[in-house]
Design a protein around this motif. Structure first.
Motif, PDB file in Angstrom:
ATOM      1  N   VAL A   1       0.838  -1.199   0.000  1.00 36.34           N
ATOM      2  CA  VAL A   1       0.000   0.000   0.000  1.00 36.34           C
ATOM      3  C   VAL A   1       0.873   1.249   0.000  1.00 36.34           C
ATOM      4  O   VAL A   1       1.932   1.293   0.635  1.00 36.34           O
ATOM      5  CB  VAL A   1      -0.962   0.008   1.215  1.00 36.34           C
ATOM      6  N   ALA A   2       0.428   2.261  -0.739  1.00 29.72           N
ATOM      7  CA  ALA A   2       1.112   3.553  -0.773  1.00 29.72           C
ATOM      8  C   ALA A   2       0.088   4.644  -1.030  1.00 29.72           C
ATOM      9  O   ALA A   2      -0.983   4.393  -1.595  1.00 29.72           O
ATOM     10  CB  ALA A   2       2.201   3.573  -1.844  1.00 29.72           C
ATOM     11  N   LEU A   3       0.423   5.862  -0.620  1.00 32.08           N
ATOM     12  CA  LEU A   3      -0.455   7.012  -0.808  1.00 32.08           C
ATOM     13  C   LEU A   3       0.228   8.062  -1.665  1.00 32.08           C
ATOM     14  O   LEU A   3       1.458   8.186  -1.658  1.00 32.08           O
ATOM     15  CB  LEU A   3      -0.829   7.648   0.532  1.00 32.08           C
ATOM     16  N   LYS A   4      -0.590   8.826  -2.384  1.00 35.02           N
ATOM     17  CA  LYS A   4      -0.084   9.978  -3.137  1.00 35.02           C
ATOM     18  C   LYS A   4      -1.072  11.118  -2.996  1.00 35.02           C
ATOM     19  O   LYS A   4      -2.285  10.905  -2.999  1.00 35.02           O
ATOM     20  CB  LYS A   4       0.108   9.632  -4.622  1.00 35.02           C
TER      21      LYS A   4
ATOM     22  N   ALA B   1      -3.831  13.662   3.720  1.00 32.21           N
ATOM     23  CA  ALA B   1      -2.997  12.475   3.478  1.00 32.21           C
ATOM     24  C   ALA B   1      -2.536  11.852   4.789  1.00 32.21           C
ATOM     25  O   ALA B   1      -2.490  10.622   4.921  1.00 32.21           O
ATOM     26  CB  ALA B   1      -1.801  12.847   2.616  1.00 32.21           C
ATOM     27  N   VAL B   2      -2.204  12.690   5.766  1.00 31.76           N
ATOM     28  CA  VAL B   2      -1.782  12.173   7.076  1.00 31.76           C
ATOM     29  C   VAL B   2      -2.935  11.413   7.729  1.00 31.76           C
ATOM     30  O   VAL B   2      -2.743  10.326   8.299  1.00 31.76           O
ATOM     31  CB  VAL B   2      -1.285  13.317   7.973  1.00 31.76           C
ATOM     32  N   THR B   3      -4.143  11.972   7.660  1.00 28.46           N
ATOM     33  CA  THR B   3      -5.305  11.277   8.210  1.00 28.46           C
ATOM     34  C   THR B   3      -5.505   9.926   7.527  1.00 28.46           C
ATOM     35  O   THR B   3      -5.721   8.901   8.193  1.00 28.46           O
ATOM     36  CB  THR B   3      -6.576  12.125   8.039  1.00 28.46           C
ATOM     37  N   LEU B   4      -5.420   9.895   6.202  1.00 29.72           N
ATOM     38  CA  LEU B   4      -5.562   8.632   5.463  1.00 29.72           C
ATOM     39  C   LEU B   4      -4.482   7.635   5.888  1.00 29.72           C
ATOM     40  O   LEU B   4      -4.772   6.448   6.107  1.00 29.72           O
ATOM     41  CB  LEU B   4      -5.473   8.896   3.959  1.00 29.72           C
ATOM     42  N   ALA B   5      -3.241   8.108   6.007  1.00 27.14           N
ATOM     43  CA  ALA B   5      -2.140   7.230   6.389  1.00 27.14           C
ATOM     44  C   ALA B   5      -2.342   6.675   7.798  1.00 27.14           C
ATOM     45  O   ALA B   5      -2.124   5.480   8.053  1.00 27.14           O
ATOM     46  CB  ALA B   5      -0.818   7.982   6.296  1.00 27.14           C
TER      47      ALA B   5
ATOM     48  N   ALA C   1       8.967   4.415   0.184  1.00 27.90           N
ATOM     49  CA  ALA C   1       9.291   3.520   1.301  1.00 27.90           C
ATOM     50  C   ALA C   1      10.624   2.825   1.053  1.00 27.90           C
ATOM     51  O   ALA C   1      10.940   2.417  -0.070  1.00 27.90           O
ATOM     52  CB  ALA C   1       8.190   2.488   1.478  1.00 27.90           C
ATOM     53  N   GLU C   2      11.415   2.687   2.113  1.00 25.22           N
ATOM     54  CA  GLU C   2      12.716   2.020   2.021  1.00 25.22           C
ATOM     55  C   GLU C   2      12.678   0.619   2.603  1.00 25.22           C
ATOM     56  O   GLU C   2      13.636  -0.138   2.453  1.00 25.22           O
ATOM     57  CB  GLU C   2      13.776   2.860   2.733  1.00 25.22           C
ATOM     58  N   ASN C   3      11.587   0.261   3.282  1.00 26.56           N
ATOM     59  CA  ASN C   3      11.424  -1.094   3.793  1.00 26.56           C
ATOM     60  C   ASN C   3       9.939  -1.396   3.922  1.00 26.56           C
ATOM     61  O   ASN C   3       9.081  -0.512   3.761  1.00 26.56           O
ATOM     62  CB  ASN C   3      12.154  -1.271   5.135  1.00 26.56           C
ATOM     63  N   ASP C   4       9.624  -2.655   4.222  1.00 21.59           N
ATOM     64  CA  ASP C   4       8.235  -3.101   4.229  1.00 21.59           C
ATOM     65  C   ASP C   4       7.408  -2.496   5.357  1.00 21.59           C
ATOM     66  O   ASP C   4       6.172  -2.540   5.311  1.00 21.59           O
ATOM     67  CB  ASP C   4       8.180  -4.629   4.338  1.00 21.59           C
ATOM     68  N   GLN C   5       8.066  -1.940   6.370  1.00 22.42           N
ATOM     69  CA  GLN C   5       7.336  -1.390   7.508  1.00 22.42           C
ATOM     70  C   GLN C   5       6.938   0.076   7.303  1.00 22.42           C
ATOM     71  O   GLN C   5       6.156   0.617   8.083  1.00 22.42           O
ATOM     72  CB  GLN C   5       8.168  -1.522   8.789  1.00 22.42           C
ATOM     73  N   GLU C   6       7.462   0.702   6.261  1.00 24.65           N
ATOM     74  CA  GLU C   6       7.154   2.105   6.007  1.00 24.65           C
ATOM     75  C   GLU C   6       5.977   2.242   5.050  1.00 24.65           C
ATOM     76  O   GLU C   6       5.857   1.500   4.071  1.00 24.65           O
ATOM     77  CB  GLU C   6       8.373   2.817   5.413  1.00 24.65           C
ATOM     78  N   LEU C   7       5.129   3.198   5.348  1.00 27.90           N
ATOM     79  CA  LEU C   7       3.999   3.537   4.482  1.00 27.90           C
ATOM     80  C   LEU C   7       4.330   4.849   3.772  1.00 27.90           C
ATOM     81  O   LEU C   7       4.448   5.891   4.413  1.00 27.90           O
ATOM     82  CB  LEU C   7       2.717   3.689   5.312  1.00 27.90           C
TER      83      LEU C   7
ATOM     84  N   VAL D   1      -5.076   6.291  -2.635  1.00 30.77           N
ATOM     85  CA  VAL D   1      -4.625   5.193  -1.775  1.00 30.77           C
ATOM     86  C   VAL D   1      -4.632   3.951  -2.661  1.00 30.77           C
ATOM     87  O   VAL D   1      -5.681   3.557  -3.175  1.00 30.77           O
ATOM     88  CB  VAL D   1      -5.537   4.975  -0.555  1.00 30.77           C
ATOM     89  N   LYS D   2      -3.454   3.353  -2.840  1.00 33.22           N
ATOM     90  CA  LYS D   2      -3.327   2.269  -3.820  1.00 33.22           C
ATOM     91  C   LYS D   2      -2.712   1.022  -3.187  1.00 33.22           C
ATOM     92  O   LYS D   2      -1.679   1.101  -2.522  1.00 33.22           O
ATOM     93  CB  LYS D   2      -2.448   2.725  -4.985  1.00 33.22           C
ATOM     94  N   TYR D   3      -3.373  -0.101  -3.396  1.00 31.56           N
ATOM     95  CA  TYR D   3      -2.875  -1.409  -2.982  1.00 31.56           C
ATOM     96  C   TYR D   3      -2.458  -2.165  -4.247  1.00 31.56           C
ATOM     97  O   TYR D   3      -3.276  -2.347  -5.154  1.00 31.56           O
ATOM     98  CB  TYR D   3      -3.956  -2.196  -2.240  1.00 31.56           C
ATOM     99  N   SER D   4      -1.202  -2.602  -4.297  1.00 34.50           N
ATOM    100  CA  SER D   4      -0.657  -3.243  -5.500  1.00 34.50           C
ATOM    101  C   SER D   4      -0.150  -4.637  -5.177  1.00 34.50           C
ATOM    102  O   SER D   4       0.514  -4.857  -4.158  1.00 34.50           O
ATOM    103  CB  SER D   4       0.510  -2.411  -6.060  1.00 34.50           C
ATOM    104  N   SER D   5      -0.453  -5.582  -6.077  1.00 38.75           N
ATOM    105  CA  SER D   5       0.073  -6.944  -5.967  1.00 38.75           C
ATOM    106  C   SER D   5       0.591  -7.372  -7.334  1.00 38.75           C
ATOM    107  O   SER D   5       0.500  -6.619  -8.320  1.00 38.75           O
ATOM    108  CB  SER D   5      -1.021  -7.904  -5.491  1.00 38.75           C
ATOM    109  N   GLU D   6       1.097  -8.588  -7.425  1.00 34.84           N
ATOM    110  CA  GLU D   6       1.590  -9.105  -8.697  1.00 34.84           C
ATOM    111  C   GLU D   6       0.469  -9.291  -9.704  1.00 34.84           C
ATOM    112  O   GLU D   6       0.697  -9.243 -10.910  1.00 34.84           O
ATOM    113  CB  GLU D   6       2.312 -10.443  -8.480  1.00 34.84           C
TER     114      GLU D   6
END
Length: 238
Positions: free
Chosen positions: A129-132, A147-151, A169-175, A191-196
């Motif tokens: 997941v990532a936000l823009k 954006a902060v509220t969404l995050a 994000a630099e690691n899996d724990q960062e949003l 707000v976007k959720y991406s998979s393969e």
């Protein structure tokens, strides 16, 4: 209803326009050029104050309204670290306070959709997941308060994410929240959720500031005559 506007920039002007259309009066307008008019005597004419200023002045402005016994609606963002103190101060004073990172009716519905989607995705580790957010170049804070509220809503639901960052994000724990400043752009949030195999994305796009201004006036109408700390969920019965 008599309204005091604390901050009279673009948002203040739009709020004034909407307030007058809805039959209210603006009895005081405070900006950087007439701060000496921000007094108990002049505020006494107001049933409610609407505060849209800068992050560095918002907390002091809210406290001042509460000191004067005037219910205050605040739309300033970038001062979240002081919000708990502001809420406590309101309760100590027996006043009324409502803060929102975004007053748009559509955005507040979007917040509810975001929380639901995050709850559904919490058990799907195959999705990243990532936000823009995209705003005009005069936007004072980055990332936006919306954006902060969404995050923060995502972080409350998805345990594998520990903190938001305003960069990739630099690691899996960062949003990640990616911020862009482009004119003209009243505000777009992704707000976007991406998979393969696929992506799931929710987007809110504002067409003008009018929706924010209308929501602020609706909040003022709700808050006038009340005591306590409220949110837009209370105003919109969400």
């Amino acid at each position: 209803m008599n309204i005091a506007l604390i901050g009279y920039g673009k948002m203040g002007h739009m709020i004034e326009e909407i307030a007058l259309q809805r039959g209210h009066s603006v009895v005081l307008k405070i900006n950087i050029d007439n701060t000496e008019d921000f007094t108990a005597e002049k505020m006494a004419a107001a049933d409610v104050a609407i505060e849209f200023t800068a992050p560095e002045s918002a907390f002091a402005n809210v406290r001042r309204c509460l000191d004067f016994g005037v219910p205050v609606v605040s739309g300033s963002t970038g001062w979240n670290q002081h919000l708990p103190e502001a809420k406590d101060y309101c309760l100590q004073k027996g006043g009324a306070f409502l803060h929102a990172s975004n007053f748009s009716i559509g955005v507040n519905i979007f917040f509810q959709v975001n929380k639901l989607l995050a709850r559904l995705m919490a058990s799907q580790p195959g999705y990243e997941v990532a936000l823009k957010e995209v705003h005009h170049t005069q936007k004072l804070d980055s990332p936006s308060g919306t954006a902060v509220t969404l995050a923060e809503q995502v972080l409350q639901q998805i345990d594998r994410k520990k903190a938001w960052v305003n960069r990739p994000a630099e690691n899996d724990q960062e949003l990640a929240i990616l911020s862009e400043r482009i004119d003209p752009a009243p505000g777009t949030h992704h707000v976007k959720y991406s998979s393969e195999v696929d992506d799931i994305e929710i987007i809110h796009t504002a067409h003008s500031r009018k929706g924010f201004a209308l929501g602020a006036v609706l909040a003022a109408e709700f808050l006038a005559g009340k005591k306590g700390v409220f949110t837009m969920d209370d105003v919109l019965h969400l």
